[in-house]
Design a protein around this motif. Structure first.
Motif, PDB file in Angstrom:
ATOM      1  N   ASP A  58       0.795  -1.225   0.000  1.00 51.16           N
ATOM      2  CA  ASP A  58       0.000   0.000   0.000  1.00 51.16           C
ATOM      3  C   ASP A  58       0.829   1.277   0.000  1.00 51.16           C
ATOM      4  OD1 ASP A  58      -2.507   1.271  -0.053  1.00 51.16           O
ATOM      5  OD2 ASP A  58      -2.387   1.659   2.094  1.00 51.16           O
ATOM      6  N   GLY A 108      -4.646  -0.252  -1.160  1.00 51.90           N
ATOM      7  CA  GLY A 108      -5.930   0.362  -0.828  1.00 51.90           C
ATOM      8  C   GLY A 108      -6.230   0.367   0.656  1.00 51.90           C
ATOM      9  N   PHE A 109      -5.314  -0.125   1.469  1.00 48.51           N
ATOM     10  CA  PHE A 109      -5.519  -0.169   2.917  1.00 48.51           C
ATOM     11  C   PHE A 109      -5.740   1.236   3.486  1.00 48.51           C
ATOM     12  CE2 PHE A 109      -3.590   0.268   7.141  1.00 48.51           C
ATOM     13  CZ  PHE A 109      -4.375  -0.612   7.866  1.00 48.51           C
ATOM     14  N   GLU A 111      -6.670   3.951   1.940  1.00 48.33           N
ATOM     15  CA  GLU A 111      -7.917   4.522   1.422  1.00 48.33           C
ATOM     16  C   GLU A 111      -9.123   3.994   2.194  1.00 48.33           C
ATOM     17  OE1 GLU A 111      -7.835   3.414  -2.657  1.00 48.33           O
ATOM     18  OE2 GLU A 111      -6.138   4.724  -3.132  1.00 48.33           O
ATOM     19  N   ASP A 112      -9.090   2.713   2.539  1.00 46.97           N
ATOM     20  CA  ASP A 112     -10.179   2.131   3.330  1.00 46.97           C
ATOM     21  C   ASP A 112     -10.268   2.774   4.708  1.00 46.97           C
ATOM     22  OD1 ASP A 112     -10.803   0.469   1.239  1.00 46.97           O
ATOM     23  OD2 ASP A 112      -9.885  -1.328   2.114  1.00 46.97           O
ATOM     24  N   VAL A 113      -9.111   3.003   5.330  1.00 49.08           N
ATOM     25  CA  VAL A 113      -9.100   3.620   6.651  1.00 49.08           C
ATOM     26  C   VAL A 113      -9.679   5.029   6.587  1.00 49.08           C
ATOM     27  CG1 VAL A 113      -7.607   4.483   8.498  1.00 49.08           C
ATOM     28  CG2 VAL A 113      -7.189   2.231   7.518  1.00 49.08           C
ATOM     29  N   ALA A 115     -11.683   6.269   4.327  1.00 52.48           N
ATOM     30  CA  ALA A 115     -13.093   6.227   3.935  1.00 52.48           C
ATOM     31  C   ALA A 115     -13.995   5.688   5.038  1.00 52.48           C
ATOM     32  CB  ALA A 115     -13.252   5.385   2.674  1.00 52.48           C
ATOM     33  N   VAL A 117     -14.104   2.572   5.931  1.00 56.56           N
ATOM     34  CA  VAL A 117     -14.401   1.167   5.642  1.00 56.56           C
ATOM     35  C   VAL A 117     -13.482   0.311   6.503  1.00 56.56           C
ATOM     36  CG1 VAL A 117     -14.394  -0.592   3.830  1.00 56.56           C
ATOM     37  CG2 VAL A 117     -15.037   1.749   3.284  1.00 56.56           C
ATOM     38  N   ARG A 118     -13.984  -0.804   6.986  1.00 56.29           N
ATOM     39  CA  ARG A 118     -13.151  -1.677   7.814  1.00 56.29           C
ATOM     40  C   ARG A 118     -11.994  -2.212   6.965  1.00 56.29           C
ATOM     41  NH1 ARG A 118     -15.545  -6.898  10.685  1.00 56.29           N
ATOM     42  NH2 ARG A 118     -16.821  -5.297  11.626  1.00 56.29           N
ATOM     43  N   PRO A 119     -10.760  -1.875   7.343  1.00 58.18           N
ATOM     44  CA  PRO A 119      -9.625  -2.371   6.558  1.00 58.18           C
ATOM     45  C   PRO A 119      -9.392  -3.855   6.821  1.00 58.18           C
ATOM     46  CG  PRO A 119      -8.848  -1.116   8.425  1.00 58.18           C
ATOM     47  CD  PRO A 119     -10.340  -1.006   8.430  1.00 58.18           C
ATOM     48  N   VAL A 120      -8.877  -4.521   5.815  1.00 53.60           N
ATOM     49  CA  VAL A 120      -8.617  -5.956   5.922  1.00 53.60           C
ATOM     50  C   VAL A 120      -7.118  -6.187   5.834  1.00 53.60           C
ATOM     51  CG1 VAL A 120      -8.993  -8.210   4.861  1.00 53.60           C
ATOM     52  CG2 VAL A 120     -10.839  -6.532   4.901  1.00 53.60           C
TER      53      VAL A 120
END
Length: 158
Positions: A58, A108-109, A111-113, A115, A117-120
């Motif tokens: 990332d 995309g980790f 970006e998820d944080v 946004a 969104v739960r990061p994986v």
């Protein structure tokens, strides 16, 4: 049911137990021996060092997390090393005995944080010894919790 019959049957069963030394041994001696052996095994076991390789796909957000993990691991049983940026090489790191577990920070980790969104995050293990892998994964989970707690502002952590 007659109380006299119940007492008679109970007395007969108790007499049989009293005369059968093998059953008494199984009921009282064996659990003591097994408990003592289990205590000896647990007491003599030491926390194994977990070698964790971090594969960061990332870029800068992943580097931030990797650095936080390194800082949190400074005084624990998890040794953190760099695993490169190719998630496909994760299995190779384990096969080559470079790491016990590989933590993959996917593209995309960050970006998820941002946004919400739960990061994986993905952990790759050899899968040969599930009990050891579970213990190591638990150590990595504690490390992640410590790293996240250390990076959060004081108000957010409370």
């Amino acid at each position: 049911m007659n109380a006299r019959r119940v007492m008679s049957v109970t007395r007969r069963i108790v007499d049989q137990f009293r005369r059968d030394h093998r059953t008494l041994g199984l009921m009282f001696i064996v659990p003591l021996v097994v408990t003592a052996l289990l205590g000896w095994v647990v007491r003599d076991s030491t926390a194994a060092e977990t070698r964790l390789a971090i594969v960061n796909a990332d870029g800068p957000p992943g580097t931030f997390l990797a650095n936080a993990l390194r800082d949190a691991a400074a005084s624990g049983t998890v040794v953190v090393s760099d695993g490169g940026s190719d998630p496909g090489a994760a299995r190779t790191l384990i096969v080559d005995d470079v790491a016990d577990l590989v933590l993959i920070i996917p593209a995309g980790f960050g970006e998820d944080v941002v946004a919400g969104v739960r990061p994986v995050l993905r952990i790759v293990a050899a899968g040969v010894e599930p009990a050891n892998d579970a213990g190591r994964a638990a150590a990595v989970q504690q490390l992640l919790a410590s790293a996240i707690e250390a990076t959060l502002p004081a108000k957010a952590a409370a």
